[in-house]
Design an enzyme around this catalytic site. Structure first.
Site, PDB file in Angstrom:
ATOM      1  N   LYS A 203      38.756  28.745  50.425  1.00 38.35           N
ATOM      2  CA  LYS A 203      38.048  30.021  50.241  1.00 38.35           C
ATOM      3  C   LYS A 203      38.360  30.993  51.388  1.00 38.35           C
ATOM      4  CE  LYS A 203      35.231  33.253  49.645  1.00 38.35           C
ATOM      5  NZ  LYS A 203      34.936  34.105  48.546  1.00 38.35           N
ATOM      6  N   CYS A 257      33.031  40.041  52.746  1.00 40.44           N
ATOM      7  CA  CYS A 257      33.892  38.858  52.579  1.00 40.44           C
ATOM      8  C   CYS A 257      35.189  39.001  53.358  1.00 40.44           C
ATOM      9  CB  CYS A 257      34.209  38.655  51.105  1.00 40.44           C
ATOM     10  SG  CYS A 257      32.743  38.677  50.092  1.00 40.44           S
TER      11      CYS A 257
HETATM   12  N1  SAJ Z   1      41.541  47.220  50.671  1.00 42.21           N
HETATM   13  C1  SAJ Z   1      42.560  47.968  51.244  1.00 42.21           C
HETATM   14  N2  SAJ Z   1      43.805  47.888  50.693  1.00 42.21           N
HETATM   15  C2  SAJ Z   1      44.074  47.120  49.592  1.00 42.21           C
HETATM   16  C3  SAJ Z   1      43.031  46.355  49.030  1.00 42.21           C
HETATM   17  C4  SAJ Z   1      41.775  46.423  49.600  1.00 42.21           C
HETATM   18  O1  SAJ Z   1      42.364  48.678  52.226  1.00 42.21           O
HETATM   19  O2  SAJ Z   1      45.230  47.123  49.144  1.00 42.21           O
HETATM   20  C5  SAJ Z   1      40.194  47.250  51.267  1.00 42.21           C
HETATM   21  C6  SAJ Z   1      39.091  47.708  50.310  1.00 42.21           C
HETATM   22  O3  SAJ Z   1      38.988  49.102  50.274  1.00 42.21           O
HETATM   23  C7  SAJ Z   1      37.876  47.024  50.908  1.00 42.21           C
HETATM   24  C8  SAJ Z   1      38.438  45.724  51.462  1.00 42.21           C
HETATM   25  O4  SAJ Z   1      39.837  45.920  51.598  1.00 42.21           O
HETATM   26  O5  SAJ Z   1      37.349  47.773  51.978  1.00 42.21           O
HETATM   27  C9  SAJ Z   1      38.168  44.490  50.638  1.00 42.21           C
HETATM   28  O6  SAJ Z   1      38.250  44.780  49.269  1.00 42.21           O
HETATM   29  P1  SAJ Z   1      38.918  43.795  48.191  1.00 42.21           P
HETATM   30  O7  SAJ Z   1      38.826  44.466  46.879  1.00 42.21           O
HETATM   31  O8  SAJ Z   1      40.249  43.380  48.646  1.00 42.21           O
HETATM   32  O9  SAJ Z   1      38.052  42.462  48.257  1.00 42.21           O
HETATM   33  P2  SAJ Z   1      36.470  42.156  48.306  1.00 42.21           P
HETATM   34  O10 SAJ Z   1      36.122  41.917  49.752  1.00 42.21           O
HETATM   35  O11 SAJ Z   1      35.682  43.105  47.537  1.00 42.21           O
HETATM   36  O12 SAJ Z   1      36.468  40.752  47.525  1.00 42.21           O
HETATM   37  C10 SAJ Z   1      37.211  39.669  48.069  1.00 42.21           C
HETATM   38  C11 SAJ Z   1      38.085  39.066  46.949  1.00 42.21           C
HETATM   39  N3  SAJ Z   1      39.082  38.192  47.551  1.00 42.21           N
HETATM   40  C12 SAJ Z   1      40.395  38.267  47.231  1.00 42.21           C
HETATM   41  O13 SAJ Z   1      40.838  39.093  46.476  1.00 42.21           O
HETATM   42  C13 SAJ Z   1      41.279  37.263  47.890  1.00 42.21           C
HETATM   43  C14 SAJ Z   1      37.208  38.322  45.942  1.00 42.21           C
HETATM   44  O14 SAJ Z   1      38.014  37.617  44.993  1.00 42.21           O
HETATM   45  C15 SAJ Z   1      36.299  37.329  46.675  1.00 42.21           C
HETATM   46  O15 SAJ Z   1      35.466  36.602  45.768  1.00 42.21           O
HETATM   47  C16 SAJ Z   1      35.408  38.135  47.598  1.00 42.21           C
HETATM   48  O16 SAJ Z   1      36.269  38.743  48.575  1.00 42.21           O
HETATM   49  C17 SAJ Z   1      34.405  37.202  48.227  1.00 42.21           C
HETATM   50  O17 SAJ Z   1      33.247  37.199  47.772  1.00 42.21           O
HETATM   51  O18 SAJ Z   1      34.770  36.413  49.105  1.00 42.21           O
END
Ligand code: SAJ
Length: 404
Positions: A203, A257
């Site tokens: 995870k 997360c």
């Molecule tokens: N972000 C960027 N650039 C990107 C993608 C995201 O700057 O290309 C930023 C987003 O704006 C945000 C942050 O990263 O601030 C995180 O967003 P996210 O959409 O990547 O992920 P989370 O934190 O909302 O959800 C993650 C997910 N993990 C993965 O994709 C590996 C989700 O599947 C998990 O279940 C979740 O964490 C969790 O609960 O752990």
């Protein structure tokens, strides 16, 4: 059907409880927030998560989900409480420990305890098992214990809870097998069984993978700014390569997360985590970079008392979640510096310490527009049109969604 107690009715607990209730389990949802159970019973669900409100209302009405403030005897206990970060970047396990202790008076032979909360490797076996065994039962033999990390993306939780593959790490194989019987009632993805340490680490690795890759994109954006090259064009073109898939730079990484979990690996292996730690530091430095960019543009334009419109304060697009939000940090930093701000976010009704503006109000007469979150209705805006409504002409798009 079995009776299940879900402890913690937050972002993961409530959707999980409602799905289990939909499957016909008798579910008791427990949360320490006394007003939450009352609100849910009245049918009040405070979330923008698609489909959740209607699903929760249905199972509460039918009585299969009962929100309560105290646990009850049950066959299965699922812990879905938060694991925040302490100031020195360690996992605060106090909620997990409290939830585990709350199960103790109800734990009987052949019960199953599942931990869904994200934790450092070793927590299930080294912390949960000893707490639960204080009542004389042996974990893995008299009762079953497993870690089954949630992996769902906020904004797509109900869909991903069902469709994503699931990892179940038992403290022994029998525990994992017993836990699988619960998840296979609603998961259409594959279910993989392993030990609890491997599940815990997997995870953390998933979110660290994302964090490291976003840090790479953010570093590229800083390099390209320095070289005066358009980072979005570079990434777009590089991604035409069949084996390159660079993520998007932005104002930083937020949420409870991705911005938190990598630290749990650092905590357990401080000497071995250079890349993961540096990535965290790069992503954490992004809000300052954005503030610097805004100030530089204002200075160059020679504006004395600028009005700055900040679009978006949530941690990412199309959610109402403000936790660890880099956009909110940027707004806070600009506010502390004394700038006159007009902050707008259609997903947020109110935010302590901030005046929120409607979109038109925010943009009309602004000297500078900073796009911080790529919400659907912000993406639709046209910079040429914005310029007509603004007083000044500074547009900073931290998400790369508007044509430059
Ligand atoms: N972000 C960027 N650039 C990107 C993608 C995201 O700057 O290309 C930023 C987003 O704006 C945000 C942050 O990263 O601030 C995180 O967003 P996210 O959409 O990547 O992920 P989370 O934190 O909302 O959800 C993650 C997910 N993990 C993965 O994709 C590996 C989700 O599947 C998990 O279940 C979740 O964490 C969790 O609960 O752990």
């Amino acid at each position: 059907m079995k009776k299940i107690c879900v402890i913690g009715l937050g972002y993961i607990g409530l959707p999980t409880a409602s799905i289990l209730a939909k499957q016909g389990f008798k579910v008791v949802g427990v949360d320490v927030k006394k007003d939450l159970a009352k609100k849910l019973k009245r049918g009040q669900v405070d979330t923008s998560e698609p489909g959740l409100e209607i699903q929760v209302k249905t199972v509460i009405k039918s009585g299969t989900l009962q929100p309560k403030t105290e646990l009850e005897p049950a066959e299965v206990f699922i812990i879905c409480v938060p694991t925040p970060l302490t100031d020195d970047h360690k996992a605060d396990l106090s909620y997990v420990k409290d939830a585990t202790e709350s199960i103790l008076p109800y734990l009987r032979k052949n019960n199953l305890v599942i931990l869904e909360s994200t934790v450092p490797p070793g927590t299930t076996r080294e912390i949960l098992a000893p707490i639960l065994e204080t009542n004389g039962l042996e974990a893995g033999k008299d009762f079953y214990l497993a870690h089954c990390p949630e992996r769902v993306l906020p904004g797509r939780i109900l869909k991903e809870l069902v469709e994503n593959d699931r990892i179940i790490g038992g403290i022994n194989l029998r525990s994992a097998q017993v836990a699988k019987e619960i998840y296979q009632t609603f998961v259409t993805g594959e279910i993989y069984l392993t030990d609890s340490e491997t599940a815990e680490m997997t995870k953390l690795v998933e979110n660290s993978f994302r964090d490291v890759n976003i840090a790479f994109a953010n570093e590229l954006s800083r390099i390209c700014d320095h070289l005066d090259v358009d980072v979005w064009e570079v990434i777009g073109l590089a991604n035409k390569h069949p084996r390159v898939n660079i993520l998007s730079p932005g104002p930083g990484v937020g949420g409870h997360c991705t911005a938190v979990d990598p630290w749990f690996i650092v905590q357990k292996a401080p000497q071995e985590t250079q890349l993961i730690k540096t990535s965290r530091e790069i992503n954490e430095s992004m809000p300052d970079c954005v503030v610097e960019k805004v100030e530089k543009a204002i200075k160059q334009a020679g504006i004395k008392e600028p009005i700055i419109a900040c679009l978006g304060i949530t941690y990412k697009a199309d959610v109402d979640d403000l936790r660890e939000s880099p956009a909110l940090k940027i707004v806070g930093k600009l506010k502390d510096k004394g700038y006159s701000l007009r902050v707008c976010d259609p997903y947020v009704k109110d935010c302590i310490g901030l005046d929120l503006f409607a979109l038109e109000e925010a943009i009309n007469g602004a000297d500078c527009v900073v796009l911080l979150v790529n919400h659907k209705n912000f993406k639709k805006l046209n910079p040429a049109q914005l310029l007509k409504e603004m007083r000044g002409n500074i547009i900073i798009d931290t998400r790369g969604v508007w044509p430059s």
